[in-house]
Design an enzyme around this catalytic site. Structure first.
Site, PDB file in Angstrom:
ATOM      1  N   TRP A 243       0.815  -1.221   0.000  1.00 13.73           N
ATOM      2  CA  TRP A 243       0.000   0.000   0.000  1.00 13.73           C
ATOM      3  C   TRP A 243       0.841   1.260   0.000  1.00 13.73           C
ATOM      4  O   TRP A 243       0.459   2.292  -0.571  1.00 13.73           O
ATOM      5  CB  TRP A 243      -1.017  -0.027   1.141  1.00 13.73           C
ATOM      6  CG  TRP A 243      -2.118  -1.004   0.827  1.00 13.73           C
ATOM      7  CD1 TRP A 243      -2.396  -2.168   1.475  1.00 13.73           C
ATOM      8  CD2 TRP A 243      -3.069  -0.915  -0.259  1.00 13.73           C
ATOM      9  NE1 TRP A 243      -3.458  -2.814   0.873  1.00 13.73           N
ATOM     10  CE2 TRP A 243      -3.887  -2.075  -0.187  1.00 13.73           C
ATOM     11  CE3 TRP A 243      -3.307   0.010  -1.271  1.00 13.73           C
ATOM     12  CZ2 TRP A 243      -4.921  -2.314  -1.098  1.00 13.73           C
ATOM     13  CZ3 TRP A 243      -4.346  -0.232  -2.186  1.00 13.73           C
ATOM     14  CH2 TRP A 243      -5.132  -1.376  -2.092  1.00 13.73           C
TER      15      TRP A 243
ATOM     16  N   ASP B  37      -1.402   6.265   6.581  1.00  7.73           N
ATOM     17  CA  ASP B  37      -2.528   5.478   6.067  1.00  7.73           C
ATOM     18  C   ASP B  37      -2.866   4.424   7.109  1.00  7.73           C
ATOM     19  O   ASP B  37      -2.208   3.392   7.219  1.00  7.73           O
ATOM     20  CB  ASP B  37      -2.116   4.820   4.737  1.00  7.73           C
ATOM     21  CG  ASP B  37      -3.201   3.915   4.185  1.00  7.73           C
ATOM     22  OD1 ASP B  37      -4.259   3.763   4.831  1.00  7.73           O
ATOM     23  OD2 ASP B  37      -2.997   3.344   3.091  1.00  7.73           O
TER      24      ASP B  37
ATOM     25  N   LYS C 227     -12.819  -1.561   7.169  1.00  7.92           N
ATOM     26  CA  LYS C 227     -12.199  -2.584   8.019  1.00  7.92           C
ATOM     27  C   LYS C 227     -12.752  -2.463   9.439  1.00  7.92           C
ATOM     28  O   LYS C 227     -13.689  -3.157   9.777  1.00  7.92           O
ATOM     29  CB  LYS C 227     -10.676  -2.461   8.006  1.00  7.92           C
ATOM     30  CG  LYS C 227     -10.077  -3.223   6.840  1.00  7.92           C
ATOM     31  CD  LYS C 227      -9.583  -2.366   5.764  1.00  7.92           C
ATOM     32  CE  LYS C 227      -8.825  -3.191   4.762  1.00  7.92           C
ATOM     33  NZ  LYS C 227      -9.111  -2.887   3.387  1.00  7.92           N
TER      34      LYS C 227
HETATM   35  N1  PMP Z   1      -4.453   1.408   2.171  1.00  3.56           N
HETATM   36  C1  PMP Z   1      -4.545   0.284   2.900  1.00  3.56           C
HETATM   37  C2  PMP Z   1      -3.595   0.101   4.050  1.00  3.56           C
HETATM   38  C3  PMP Z   1      -5.506  -0.679   2.592  1.00  3.56           C
HETATM   39  O1  PMP Z   1      -5.607  -1.788   3.315  1.00  3.56           O
HETATM   40  C4  PMP Z   1      -6.382  -0.460   1.505  1.00  3.56           C
HETATM   41  C5  PMP Z   1      -7.453  -1.447   1.113  1.00  3.56           C
HETATM   42  N2  PMP Z   1      -7.282  -2.725   1.470  1.00  3.56           N
HETATM   43  C6  PMP Z   1      -6.234   0.708   0.769  1.00  3.56           C
HETATM   44  C7  PMP Z   1      -5.265   1.623   1.134  1.00  3.56           C
HETATM   45  C8  PMP Z   1      -7.132   1.000  -0.408  1.00  3.56           C
HETATM   46  O2  PMP Z   1      -8.364   1.351   0.116  1.00  3.56           O
HETATM   47  P1  PMP Z   1      -9.638   1.718  -0.792  1.00  3.56           P
HETATM   48  O3  PMP Z   1     -10.063   0.464  -1.446  1.00  3.56           O
HETATM   49  O4  PMP Z   1     -10.615   2.247   0.215  1.00  3.56           O
HETATM   50  O5  PMP Z   1      -9.210   2.763  -1.760  1.00  3.56           O
END
Ligand code: PMP
Length: 347
Positions: free
Chosen positions: A90, A160, A184
């Site tokens: 991520w 994040d 989550k």
């Molecule tokens: N950052 C992290 C740490 C994640 O776990 C996720 C999704 N699993 C995201 C970003 C992306 O999130 P979204 O699908 O809400 O854009």
């Protein structure tokens, strides 16, 4: 998972919310019932996370990925660079998006990651003073990596927290900005929470769409556009559930116990393994693999038959993953353990 008690309450009041003879997804977001609920949700979140008064809490749309782009557009100001600590999948995605808007200083804390080695100490990094901010991802959902330190720097720290928010107490004042997709530990998908220190507002790029402009949304109590009402409402119920169940200190205790049970078993096993250093093992996403990778398909099929779903690892890393967010009860982890034990005996 969401807490069963929350889902039951949603079900019970879905057709007639607060005696309005309407569903919560039918009422106006500008009506007094919804506004009162929205304010209470923010108050509860502030209480849970102990958010200081000089931080705004925004309830936005677009998921965490929208923030990957709108963070630089909101807070770069006159600066042309930002530092990204690369901890896993991520953090990579966040920096890929941000590099459209500024130059990136990559700080790879995994480059010499080998078997059982740890992430480089994140509080001892050399971070460029020319960056507008430093971004990091304390829980790498895909990799199953967790970082417990916070970088030491005078720059605003942007984090994040999508897959770790509300899993433990944190010190908000260490951060300039925190963001998290809801889906989550917060509530249903569709909402993104941004907690931003006030001094980072008001420096947005003119090309930033207004719905993503922190200053505009802060001035309008996150209702510049129609907010994700259902997600906001359910999240408010989750905050109440957390408060009723001993707040973040208690959920942290439960989360650590759930993860420990799994990791202890994996470490003793002859079939399963996890190569992440003990200091960096995520308590939210327990990733593991099999010494006999050809058995993964059978593992997943048999797990499904036993009523255990969602254990496939992310396609980027493969293997297996048990995401054990706040609402996963200890009994769920024990059921998985029993299954893993039986599967190992059988194969
Ligand atoms: N950052 C992290 C740490 C994640 O776990 C996720 C999704 N699993 C995201 C970003 C992306 O999130 P979204 O699908 O809400 O854009």
């Amino acid at each position: 998972m969401l807490p069963a008690a929350v889902l039951e309450q949603v079900q019970k009041e879905f057709l007639n919310w607060q005696d309005t003879n309407s569903s919560v997804i039918e009422v106006s977001h500008r009506g007094e019932n919804f506004i009162a609920m929205a304010h209470e949700a923010e108050k509860d979140l502030r209480e849970l996370l102990k958010i200081p008064d000089n931080y705004k809490v925004l309830f936005l749309q677009g998921g965490a990925r929208a923030q990957f782009a709108t963070i630089p557009l909101n807070i770069l100001g006159k600066s042309q660079s930002a530092s990204y600590i690369i901890t896993g999948h991520w953090a990579n995605c966040a920096s890929d998006e941000a590099k459209k808007y500024c130059s990136i200083e990559y700080i790879d804390v995994r480059s010499d990651l080998d078997e059982k080695s740890a992430i480089k100490p994140i509080d001892k990094l050399n971070i460029s003073e020319h960056s507008a901010y430093v971004h990091f991802c304390p829980n790498e959902t895909v990799d199953g990596i967790e970082i417990n330190e916070v970088p030491k720097t005078n720059l605003p720290i942007v984090a994040d927290l999508s897959s770790t928010i509300l899993s433990r107490p944190i010190n908000i004042s260490q951060y300039g900005l925190i963001y998290a997709g809801a889906q989550k530990n917060i509530g249903p998908a569709g909402m993104t929470i941004v907690i931003v220190r006030e001094d980072l507002l008001g420096r947005a790029n003119d090309l930033l769409p207004s719905v993503f402009n922190y200053q505009i949304q802060a001035d309008k109590d996150s209702m510049y556009n129609t907010p994700p009402t259902f997600s906001w409402y359910v999240s408010g119920l989750v905050f109440k559930w957390l408060k009723k169940n001993g707040g973040l200190a208690n959920i942290y205790k439960e989360n650590r116990l759930k993860a420990k049970i799994l990791y202890d078993f994996i470490d003793k096993s002859d079939l399963y393994f996890n190569n992440i250093h003990k200091n960096n093992r995520s308590i939210m996403n327990v990733t593991f693999n099999l010494y006999k990778p050809s058995l993964i398909k059978t593992f997943l099929e048999e797990a499904k038959r036993a009523g255990l779903y969602g254990l496939k690892g992310h396609s980027v890393v493969g293997g297996l993953r048990a995401s054990i967010y706040n609402a996963m009860p200890l009994a769920g982890v024990e059921a998985l353990l029993k299954f893993m034990c039986e599967f190992e005996r059988k194969f």
